[in-house]
Design an enzyme around this catalytic site. Structure first.
Site, PDB file in Angstrom:
ATOM      1  N   GLU A  96       0.799  -1.233   0.000  1.00  0.00           N
ATOM      2  CA  GLU A  96       0.000   0.000   0.000  1.00  0.00           C
ATOM      3  C   GLU A  96       0.829   1.279   0.000  1.00  0.00           C
ATOM      4  OE1 GLU A  96      -0.071  -2.434   2.289  1.00  0.00           O
ATOM      5  OE2 GLU A  96      -1.995  -2.519   3.322  1.00  0.00           O
TER       6      GLU A  96
ATOM      7  N   ASP B  66      -1.860  -5.184   3.862  1.00  0.00           N
ATOM      8  CA  ASP B  66      -1.928  -5.506   5.285  1.00  0.00           C
ATOM      9  C   ASP B  66      -2.843  -6.704   5.567  1.00  0.00           C
ATOM     10  OD1 ASP B  66      -0.172  -3.518   5.934  1.00  0.00           O
ATOM     11  OD2 ASP B  66      -1.683  -2.055   6.514  1.00  0.00           O
TER      12      ASP B  66
ATOM     13  N   ASP C 287      -5.463  -7.618   7.155  1.00  0.00           N
ATOM     14  CA  ASP C 287      -6.758  -7.416   7.773  1.00  0.00           C
ATOM     15  C   ASP C 287      -7.805  -7.298   6.671  1.00  0.00           C
ATOM     16  OD1 ASP C 287      -6.315  -4.902   6.704  1.00  0.00           O
ATOM     17  OD2 ASP C 287      -5.970  -3.928   8.628  1.00  0.00           O
TER      18      ASP C 287
ATOM     19  N   GLU D 207      -9.483  -4.753   5.452  1.00  0.00           N
ATOM     20  CA  GLU D 207      -9.274  -3.673   4.499  1.00  0.00           C
ATOM     21  C   GLU D 207      -8.130  -4.009   3.548  1.00  0.00           C
ATOM     22  OE1 GLU D 207      -9.213   1.192   4.372  1.00  0.00           O
ATOM     23  OE2 GLU D 207      -8.854   0.168   6.266  1.00  0.00           O
TER      24      GLU D 207
ATOM     25  N   TYR E  10       2.634  -5.783  13.238  1.00  0.00           N
ATOM     26  CA  TYR E  10       1.450  -5.086  12.718  1.00  0.00           C
ATOM     27  C   TYR E  10       0.633  -4.494  13.861  1.00  0.00           C
ATOM     28  CZ  TYR E  10      -2.527  -4.137   9.678  1.00  0.00           C
ATOM     29  OH  TYR E  10      -3.526  -3.533   8.969  1.00  0.00           O
TER      30      TYR E  10
ATOM     31  N   ARG F 254      -2.517  -3.271  13.980  1.00  0.00           N
ATOM     32  CA  ARG F 254      -3.972  -3.454  14.081  1.00  0.00           C
ATOM     33  C   ARG F 254      -4.228  -4.913  14.447  1.00  0.00           C
ATOM     34  NH1 ARG F 254      -3.322   0.026   9.702  1.00  0.00           N
ATOM     35  NH2 ARG F 254      -4.229   2.088  10.073  1.00  0.00           N
TER      36      ARG F 254
ATOM     37  N   HIS G 277      -3.058 -13.315  14.211  1.00  0.00           N
ATOM     38  CA  HIS G 277      -2.251 -12.112  14.434  1.00  0.00           C
ATOM     39  C   HIS G 277      -1.421 -12.275  15.702  1.00  0.00           C
ATOM     40  CE1 HIS G 277      -4.927  -9.190  11.895  1.00  0.00           C
ATOM     41  NE2 HIS G 277      -4.658 -10.317  11.278  1.00  0.00           N
TER      42      HIS G 277
END
Length: 776
Positions: free
Chosen positions: A8, A81, A83, A85, A318, A320, A364
């Site tokens: 990203e 990432d 997740d 999104e 990470y 989140r 995670h």
């Protein structure tokens, strides 16, 4: 033919490129490349809520570069990432760059730390895009668009133009409004405590007197002074000064002695390593960071920071995450580091295991440092102040979480009374103190606290049971019960998580948005609703009770989790939501009457007609007007500052250089400004600094407004210096070219970017937000 990796952000691309070397090309999509259109709903409701995605304006050039690179590449690895999104971004990229329907050279890779081991391991074991995650994110996006696109026009008609409402942000506002009303309706209760200042009697063989200490009356005539276990709630024995004085008069003639000593040795376990929500809470407590600033800084540490000869290095895992899981190799190096720096006694027998919530994604990890040899002190020369402070917090919390528990001895003195040599039963004073017998993790780190006083006390004198004590003073102290305090950044995040509202990755955007929309304000670090926030909240509670019900919002989050876990279909979740929402919207839209806050009476009289003046609420905030309107149209600004109609004022730590009173931030016609709190006696005012220096003359960059109300930022030395910006400058150094600051840009769809103004640099990073809380 080289392989291609797509991520990203440029910072992340740079770190991964250093790891993979010349056999891989690494490109950045700069966040999302596709989204729902900005100027239309973009959802075919009658066609099973089919979303219509379009290329985001301004992304054509980036997409063209990605397609060109993909055409000439062998294998393509999409490493966005790990997740929902990130999965949605990966899905849209794959859809756009694939050369055929099969596209058997496009893979999905995920990792939770940008280290050589993790990145290369992910490339060796690529997978496919998780369509369940994509559909969970799509459901969230559709739900938010349906709410925002339909509620915003409703608020425009009922309250005023330019307002917006989001599915989750509205519930956050509701929490703050409800807390404020609890505070406003709270009835204070008076109670008194009695404190005795005591001193042990001097020992015959000692020249020095033992130190004085204070103890509080705990029990009087067999009744607790403060009974916290009462069925009717907290009960108080002494409720007025007369009773307090009677008790003191009764106690004073009696002898004090140490009746008994109670000692308890207890263990205090360390807090687990950070997850997203606890990182935001602790950074708010200890660093005074907003949730938004915490996540922005953590993202920089995760994606990579230039560490001199080492190049770009990802310093943390990470950021989140809702899992407390820690990789075994990380626990191993942490234990070695603890033994080396603190000794064997500080290493627990087994690595600690912390239990996550049931809904946690255990794939995670918790937020932790990635390299044992890159301590905060070693990295400090290459980090800015915010990066260093947050990295130190993450490092210390993780290392402490792997250390042995502390051993604390708590000592309580129970002090009795004697009358003519006989024990007075049922009356006693108490005082507690503590001694740390073994510091364990506390040698490195202790967690911050919210609105809690430390009741463990300090050191107590070395005395024995039955020793006499001399009363130096016995004094009463008045108290009043207090309502629950207003939310801070930390306690609001904690409440959102406990109630299941949103997800940790969305909290920063929620808090930022409801402040930007002027629904809440922060005063001395605590949130309270504005008049506008109360009006909008009350309207939504009345017309859409289910939409902003806390339980319903938490249920929706669980259903989104169920979509990701393949136990629910996204279409059913959206249909079940839209049917009652559409019905409530149709019913609410039939009421055409405008909604405004009620007028607030004042003691001031109208100088034109003699009627009372009232505080009214207008387009630009509150103002004073005659209650005889429209017959009498006399109006004036609230507090009368230079013709400015002000909303609520925020007290600052600054003092007025003219009179020494506190300075406050007020909203004026041309933007925020600092003013003396003693106005109009003292008329000292000046612009509010952003903390960023002007690149032309080193003046302060301040916030201003044009005559038409548009916000801009310019040098405080205007008109001598003409430097000005349409975008908010941030106290954040550009990680790419080291420019003194970057700016915050927000597109029409609510997406936020941090951008460097240096055109040759080109740094631009989307500040990710799993939930689009802005209406669009």
């Amino acid at each position: 033919m080289n392989s291609l990796v797509i991520v990203e952000s440029p910072a992340k691309a740079k770190t991964i490129n250093k790891i993979l070397g010349k056999d891989f090309g690494v490109k950045a999509s700069i966040g999302h490349i596709k989204d729902l259109p900005q100027k239309e709903l973009g959802i075919e409701i009658e066609n099973n809520f089919a979303p219509h995605y379009v290329i985001i304006p301004g992304k054509d050039k980036i997409l063209k570069e990605l397609k060109k690179a993909a055409k000439n590449a062998g294998n393509i690895y999409i490493a966005t990432d790990p997740d929902r999104e990130g999965e949605a971004i990966a899905y849209h990229i794959a859809e756009e760059i694939k050369q055929s329907e099969k596209a058997d050279n496009i893979f999905r890779v995920t990792f939770h730390e940008i280290t050589e081991r993790s990145v290369k391991e992910a490339i060796k074991n690529p997978g496919n895009i998780d369509i369940n995650k994509v559909e969970a994110q799509q459901a969230r996006r559709i739900l938010d668009r349906l709410v925002g696109y339909n509620l915003s026009p409703f608020l425009w008609k009922k309250v005023r133009r330019g307002l917006s409402a989001g599915r989750v942000q509205s519930v956050a506002v509701k929490l703050i409004v409800e807390r404020e009303r609890e505070i406003e309706s709270f009835n204070k209760e008076e109670y008194w405590t009695i404190e005795a200042v005591l001193q042990p009697q001097k020992k015959p063989d000692s020249e020095r007197a033992l130190p004085q200490f204070s103890a509080k009356l705990y029990k009087y005539n067999d009744s607790l002074v403060i009974n916290r276990e009462s069925k009717e709630g907290q009960k108080f024995l002494i409720t007025n000064v007369e009773t307090a004085q009677r008790v003191i008069d009764d106690i004073k003639p009696k002898e004090f002695y140490l009746s008994r000593i109670e000692k308890k040795l207890r263990k205090r376990a360390p807090s687990p390593p950070f997850i997203t929500s606890t990182l935001q809470q602790e950074a708010a407590r200890k660093l005074r960071f907003t949730a938004k600033k915490t996540m922005s800084t953590a993202q920089q540490l995760y994606e990579g920071v230039e560490l001199g000869k080492d190049g770009s290095v990802g310093l943390i895992t990470y950021m989140r995450t809702d899992s407390f899981r820690v990789a075994s190799e990380a626990q191993k190096w942490a234990r070695e580091l603890i033994e080396r720096n603190f000794g064997k006694d500080f290493v627990p027998e087994k690595p600690p295991q912390y239990k996550s919530r049931k809904s946690a994604q255990e794939a995670h990890e918790a937020i932790r440092p990635t390299y044992p040899d890159k301590s905060p002190e070693k990295a400090k020369p290459f980090l800015n102040k915010d990066q260093y402070n947050l990295y130190s917090l993450i490092w210390n919390r993780f290392i402490a979480s792997q250390m042995a528990p502390a051993q604390i001895e708590q000592t309580t003195f129970i002090i009795g009374l004697k009358d003519s040599g006989l024990e007075v039963k049922g009356t006693e004073f108490r005082v507690s103190g503590m001694v740390i017998r073994f510091p364990g993790f506390m040698a490195l780190y202790t967690e911050g606290m919210d609105d809690i006083e430390d009741e463990e006390g300090g050191l107590l004198p070395q005395i024995k049971e039955k020793e006499k004590l001399n009363p130096i003073d016995i004094k009463p102290e008045q108290h009043f019960t207090q309502p629950l305090p207003r939310y801070t950044e930390a306690t609001l995040v904690k409440a959102l998580e406990e109630k299941g509202i949103g997800r940790p990755s969305t909290y920063a955007a929620i808090l930022s948005t409801i402040q930007d929309r002027k629904y809440i304000q922060k005063t001395e670090g605590r949130f309270s609703p504005t008049e506008l926030g109360k009006v909008v909240n009350d309207l939504l509670v009345e017309k859409f009770p289910e939409l902003i019900d806390i339980g319903f919002t938490a249920k929706m989050e669980n259903e989104l989790d169920a979509i990701e876990n393949a136990t629910m279909k996204w279409l059913k979740v959206v249909k079940d939501f839209y049917s009652p929402f559409s019905r409530d919207l149709t019913a609410a839209s039939k009421d055409k009457e405008k909604v405004k806050p009620p007028d607030i009476p004042t003691e001031e009289k109208c100088e034109k007609c003699g009627l009372p003046m009232v505080i009214k609420w207008g387009r630009h905030g509150r103002f004073i007007a005659c209650s005889g309107y429209p017959k009498c149209k006399n109006t004036k600004p609230l507090n009368g500052e230079n013709g400015a109609q002000t909303v609520e004022q925020t007290v600052t730590e600054e003092t007025c250089e003219k009179c020494g009173s506190p300075m406050v931030i007020r909203n004026g016609r041309f933007g925020k400004f600092l003013a003396c709190s003693k106005y109009p006696e003292c008329k000292n005012t000046r612009a509010v600094s952003t903390g960023v220096k002007c690149p032309l003359d080193n003046g302060e960059i301040v916030e201003r407004k044009t005559k038409r109300g548009r916000t801009f930022w310019s040098c405080s030395n205007y008109p001598k210096c003409k430097f000005a910006l349409w975008y908010k400058p941030l106290q954040e150094q550009c990680p790419k070219c080291k420019a003194a600051f970057v700016v915050e840009k927000r597109n029409k769809d609510g997406k936020v970017f941090h951008v460097c103004l240096n055109k040759e640099c080109g740094y631009k990073v989307e500040i990710k937000n799993e939930e689009a809380v802005l209406a669009s």
